[in-house]
Scaffold this motif. Structure first.
Motif, mmCIF file in Angstrom:
data_model
loop_
_atom_site.group_PDB
_atom_site.id
_atom_site.type_symbol
_atom_site.label_atom_id
_atom_site.label_comp_id
_atom_site.label_asym_id
_atom_site.label_seq_id
_atom_site.Cartn_x
_atom_site.Cartn_y
_atom_site.Cartn_z
ATOM 1 N N TYR A 123 0.858 -1.192 0.000
ATOM 2 C CA TYR A 123 0.000 0.000 0.000
ATOM 3 C C TYR A 123 0.892 1.239 0.000
ATOM 4 O O TYR A 123 1.952 1.266 0.644
ATOM 5 C CB TYR A 123 -0.895 0.031 1.241
ATOM 6 C CG TYR A 123 -2.009 -0.995 1.223
ATOM 7 C CD1 TYR A 123 -3.281 -0.653 0.758
ATOM 8 C CD2 TYR A 123 -1.801 -2.293 1.678
ATOM 9 C CE1 TYR A 123 -4.305 -1.594 0.750
ATOM 10 C CE2 TYR A 123 -2.817 -3.231 1.669
ATOM 11 C CZ TYR A 123 -4.073 -2.869 1.205
ATOM 12 O OH TYR A 123 -5.081 -3.795 1.202
ATOM 13 N N ARG A 125 0.483 5.316 0.834
ATOM 14 C CA ARG A 125 -0.408 6.343 1.399
ATOM 15 C C ARG A 125 0.151 7.725 1.068
ATOM 16 O O ARG A 125 1.281 8.046 1.427
ATOM 17 C CB ARG A 125 -0.534 6.178 2.913
ATOM 18 C CG ARG A 125 -1.518 7.170 3.528
ATOM 19 C CD ARG A 125 -1.750 6.892 4.986
ATOM 20 N NE ARG A 125 -0.547 7.069 5.774
ATOM 21 C CZ ARG A 125 -0.209 6.327 6.815
ATOM 22 N NH1 ARG A 125 -0.973 5.308 7.156
ATOM 23 N NH2 ARG A 125 0.901 6.566 7.487
ATOM 24 N N GLN A 134 -3.317 0.854 -3.793
ATOM 25 C CA GLN A 134 -3.051 -0.547 -3.483
ATOM 26 C C GLN A 134 -2.487 -1.253 -4.703
ATOM 27 O O GLN A 134 -3.008 -1.136 -5.808
ATOM 28 C CB GLN A 134 -4.348 -1.232 -3.041
ATOM 29 C CG GLN A 134 -4.221 -2.732 -2.846
ATOM 30 C CD GLN A 134 -5.551 -3.371 -2.497
ATOM 31 O OE1 GLN A 134 -6.436 -2.727 -1.967
ATOM 32 N NE2 GLN A 134 -5.676 -4.658 -2.830
#
Length: 1025
Positions: A123, A125, A134
């Motif tokens: 992942y 962020r 993702q």
């Protein structure tokens, strides 16, 4: 742009694209004096791009091999934060074997079967856009050696040789970085991150060193299971070679990272604003450093100085601009730019050419208050051009302040480093330049410091107790103090048990939570003082727990436990108790104790006991509750280890022998069926032992024995498994009988009137017929020789232990006739008495007369009556009377002595002085001497004429009233005397007795206590007076 502001607002909330505003911005502020410019401001829109689509093949890897799962996140602005999770959004566990690298990849030093899964998901962020991207799940399948062998066997013929090798251990190999060396450049002040991740089986351990130096202390940290070296706030000194070493049991490998620390420009001396007056000189200095060394360039009002308008007062010399003989037209804003490939610095400096008279900016008559012995800073903020000179004065007509006791600051402030009470007063600040002069007055008050004169003290208190902390202060009367109490540097608990008084803190019903540091803080507007003390709450320790029995043997076992909380009082020792569930269930016995530092003990055990153990902790406060009992442990049965103790043989009758012993306790029996074998034989008479086996009792009686003869006795324990060791023998005796004969040749020697000595011959031991305990002397008074009267006979007994043949008879009465006899004593009783022996005591001194009474007082005579002594102690020969007068000042007159025949009981004394007090001393005599005396006082009356006048006056009413008033005053006086007497003071009668004591009697110190009896009797008889 906002009105009346230099702030530029870019708002794309209502439309527009951020990319349209991407670029470099700079702000310029301009007025008639010049122009200032800001640093460049770079605006770039944040980006969170999607992952590029890619086809991910499943990863099949043999058990023990290394593996790297690549993340390769999209490039964003700012860069994303990477983490690995599964389909359930749970972070994947990481360890020394499996960890994430700085680039986001997931590294396996060696794979294990449990690493097989299909949901390794990376992942990314992007915090600025608050989005998470993702990657597609990655599948990993770990091929174990067993499954691999099955696969190979299925694809080969029976004649082929096949079989995968077992998992082999491998020495370390670096997964990142690759090669043996690499380079790293970092900027000064940033965080340096160096990473080494290695493959190998067993999992390698990483260690970091700096070649030729030490890792910087307090700035070095290890992360990611020591695979990442982190050094914060790096400087040029941190440049060098850093080596990471990966090691396991098969070997090691290493990698050297050459670190170079570069630096964007940083200030050494930034240019500062100049305020000059016309004709003055000055300079602007712009010095910066960096790696590489920065280039310095100058601008004027935002324009490079090379193309700016000429100014003859200005000269540029590298990083310095020199001004000489400036004029008002020389005012401008200069910019210094220091830049290298890693960044730049920009600073504005205003050169202001002014001609201004002095101005003082500090308010007039400002009051300063300080605490004595602390610095005092008196402000004199000023402005002027040329720069004014500042002078300070104290008082209205004071001289200029100079000397080491003052510090004069460039900003005009006057500092008194150590202000004293006499520093109080008015201070004047004077500012002057060539354009004028101005002054300002300020006031200084010096206050007494706040002090804690009684500080809180360290306290140790038991639970549920009460404790107080004192905090008494002294402060300047013009300051109002406030007292604050803290616990562990925080507010006091909101609890009604905490009572805050004026100068103390009281805690009621103390609990464990009250343990901590208590601080009283005293604040005034000028100073603050504090003092702290620690409160330690102690209690009995908590009981031990987790008792465990190990090392079980037939005769020993090891007991271990975990101590409970000692409650701030160290545990001094542990007491171990045991319960015998087989013989005495529910009864706990002391086993042993060990020091408080010990939590295991080796315990000795007895056979045939069902043991349970418990432990009690002890500290200075007391004993804990017992621990929970341990598990039970039943020991095997065995022969008895010991025989009964305290074996005795004592006859209760003349023809028997009673053999007694202390029975073994239940756990001492060592097995079932406890009995005793009792054996005896007559000493020096029998050769063979007579024995009998009895049940579990503690007594056996042998009948038909001769009287008081010695026996050898032994008692042996036995149970169903056998006998105890051979017991030791003891000597006993058969029963006693009364002695047969009385002592002979009894003689008495009278030593004095109250003491006699008696002698006798011992009786033969064979006639005692028992243990000789001693002799008893019976004696009694027959009659008094002085009175010839008989009375009730009271016999007295004196016992003399052992084989003693004489004794003293004290406390006899003088001049009396006595009888005595002597008897021998054994354990059975007394033998016959010897014939009575008569003896007499000689005379002694008599006791005091039974009473002395004085009656019939006349002008010159008194009548004395008395009783004979209660104990004459002989034949009275006479009485002795002594008397002497006492004057009004309580002085004693001459002493007169009269001898009176013994048969008289009264006497009239004549030719005495009228209205005179006399003191009398009276005692009796025998041929031995004088006895103790009795005293009394009496007064002769006045003459008859005085008496008649007194009678006449007494009939008058005024006299009666006067006497009543006198009586009332006397009553009040007696009450006062009574109160003083209760408080321990002397009373008048006692003082008078001390003054009137007979000088012949006072020195007496005989042992008979005559003087003591006199003092007591005198007090009793004189008290009414």
């Amino acid at each position: 742009m906002k009105p009346n502001s230099g702030t530029l607002v870019i708002n794309i909330m209502n439309g527009g694209k951020a990319e349209a505003y991407e670029g470099i911005y700079q702000c310029t502020a301009r007025n008639e004096r010049g122009a200032a410019i800001s640093n460049n401001i770079v605006i770039r829109p944040s980006r969170s791009p999607l992952w590029t689509k890619e086809k991910l093949e499943p990863n099949q890897v043999r058990e023990g091999d290394s593996l790297v799962l690549h993340c390769r996140p999209p490039v964003g602005l700012p860069p994303p934060i990477i983490f690995w999770m599964d389909n359930a959004f749970q972070r994947l566990p990481q360890s020394e074997r499996v960890s994430q690298g700085l680039n986001g990849d997931l590294y396996f030093s060696n794979v294990q079967p449990e690493d097989t899964r299909e949901d390794y998901i990376c992942y990314a962020r992007f915090n600025h856009t608050q989005t998470i991207q993702q990657k597609q799940p990655i599948s990993v399948k770990v091929l174990s050696m067993d499954s691999l062998n099955d696969t190979i066997a299925a694809n080969l013929s029976d004649t082929d040789i096949y079989g995968a090798k077992p998992v082999t251990e491998r020495q370390p190999v670096l997964l990142t970085p690759t090669g043996s060396t690499s380079n790293k450049v970092e900027l000064r002040g940033n965080v340096l991150l160096l990473e080494c991740i290695a493959a190998g089986l067993p999992t390698p351990v990483i260690r970091w060193i700096k070649e030729g130096g030490e890792l910087p202390a307090n700035r070095t940290f290890f992360e990611n299971f020591k695979k990442t070296l982190k050094i914060i706030d790096v400087s040029e000194a941190d440049s060098g070679n850093y080596k990471c070493i990966a090691r396991n049991i098969l070997g090691s490998t290493h990698h050297v990272i050459s670190v170079t620390v570069k630096a964007a420009p940083y200030w050494i001396t930034a240019p500062r604003n100049l305020v000059l007056s016309p004709g003055e000189d000055g300079m602007l200095i712009c010095r910066a450093n960096g790696n590489p060394k920065p280039h310095i360039s100058w601008l004027t009002n935002g324009v490079p100085i090379a193309i700016a308008p000429e100014d003859p007062s200005r000269k540029v010399d590298g990083d310095t601009i020199i001004f000489s003989d400036v004029q008002e037209r020389s005012s401008a804003v200069y910019q210094c730019n220091a830049s290298n490939e890693y960044g730049y610095l920009l600073a504005n400096a205003f050169v202001n050419v002014l001609a201004e008279p002095p101005r003082i900016l500090t308010p007039a008559s400002k009051l300063y208050q300080v605490i004595a012995n602390t610095p005092a800073l008196l402000d004199c903020a000023y402005f002027g051009s040329p720069k004014p000179e500042i002078e300070w004065f104290k008082g209205v007509k004071g001289s200029i302040l100079r000397g080491n006791e003052y510090v004069f600051h460039d900003n005009g402030t006057l500092e008194i480093p150590v202000a004293q009470k006499d520093s109080t007063g008015t201070y004047t600040c004077v500012a002057r330049n060539k354009l004028g002069k101005i002054q300002n007055e300020v006031q200084l008050e010096v206050k007494d410091p706040t002090m804690i004169i009684k500080q809180p003290e360290y306290k140790v208190i038991q639970r549920a107790g009460q404790v107080s902390f004192e905090c008494t202060i002294k402060h300047d009367p013009t300051l109002i103090p406030t007292v604050i109490w803290l616990k562990d540097n925080g507010e006091l608990p909101d609890d009604e048990r905490f009572l805050v008084g004026k100068d103390n803190l009281t805690i009621m019903n103390v609990t464990d939570k009250d343990d901590g540091t208590y601080t009283c803080i005293i604040n005034t507007t000028l100073d603050s003082v504090s003092a702290s003390a620690v409160l330690t709450v102690v209690a009995r320790p908590n009981p031990p727990f987790d008792l465990e029995l190990t090392g079980q043997l037939e005769r020993s076992i090891e007991l271990s436990w975990i101590p409970g909380d000692e409650n701030n009082s160290p545990i001094t020792n542990f007491v171990i108790e045991y319960e015998d569930g087989l013989h005495e269930p529910g009864v706990w016995h002391y086993q042993t104790e060990v020091p408080g530092t010990q939590t295991t003990v080796q315990l000795k055990l007895s056979p045939y006991v069902n043991y349970s153990f418990r432990v009690i902790a002890v500290n200075e406060i007391g004993r804990s509750q017992p621990s929970e009992p341990s598990e039970q442990y039943l020991t095997k049965a065995a022969n008895p280890d010991e025989n009964p103790s305290n074996v005795q043989g004592i006859g209760s009758e003349p023809d028997n022998l009673v053999i007694t012993w202390e029975s073994l306790k239940g756990f001492q029996s060592n097995g079932p069926g406890l009995q005793y074998k009792v054996s005896w034989r007559q000493k020096d008479f029998d050769d063979e032992w007579t024995s009998v086996i009895v049940a579990n009792v503690s007594k056996y009686i042998v009948s038909g024995t001769p009287t008081f003869v010695p026996y050898e006795i032994k008692v042996q324990a036995l149970n169903d498994l056998g006998y105890a060791p051979e017991p030791s023998e003891v000597i006993g005796h058969s029963g006693e009988d009364l002695p047969m004969v009385a002592p002979s040749n009894v003689q008495v020697h009278v030593l004095n009137s109250t003491l006699a000595k008696v002698h006798w011959d011992p009786v033969p031991l064979k006639t005692v017929r028992g243990h000789l305990q001693g002799y008893k002397v019976y004696y009694w008074k027959v009659q008094s020789l002085s009175r010839r009267s008989r009375r009730h006979v009271e016999k007295k007994i004196l016992t003399f232990r052992g084989n003693k043949t004489f004794g003293m008879l004290p406390g006899l009465e003088p001049y009396s006739s006595y009888k005595l006899n002597v008897r021998v004593v054994n354990g059975k009783g007394e033998g016959p008495a010897s014939p009575d022996k008569v003896f007499k005591t000689p005379e002694g001194v008599p006791s005091s007369p039974s009473f002395l009474k004085i009656t019939n007082p006349t002008l010159d005579s008194l009548t004395l009556e008395w009783g004979s002594p209660t104990h004459p102690n002989g034949v009275l020969t006479s009485y002795i009377l002594k008397f002497q007068p006492i004057n009004n000042t309580h002085e004693l007159g001459p002493l007169v002595e009269i001898r009176i025949p013994a048969n008289e009981s009264s006497l009239i004394l004549k030719n005495l002085n009228y209205s005179t007090r006399y003191k009398f001393y009276f005692n009796a005599q025998t041929s031995v001497g004088s006895g103790s005396q009795i005293t009394e006082e009496a007064v002769t009356i006045m003459d008859e004429a005085m008496a008649s006048r007194q009678v006449d006056i007494a009939t008058q009413g005024w006299f009666i009233g006067l006497m009543c008033a006198v009586a009332l005053l006397i009553l009040i006086l007696l009450i006062v005397c009574f109160i003083r007497r209760n408080k321990g003071g002397k009373y008048p009668v006692k003082e008078k007795e001390d003054a009137h004591a007979d000088p012949e009697i006072q020195p007496m110190k005989e042992d008979d206590g005559t003087f003591g009896e006199y003092r007591l009797f005198s007090f009793v008889s004189s008290a009414p007076f």
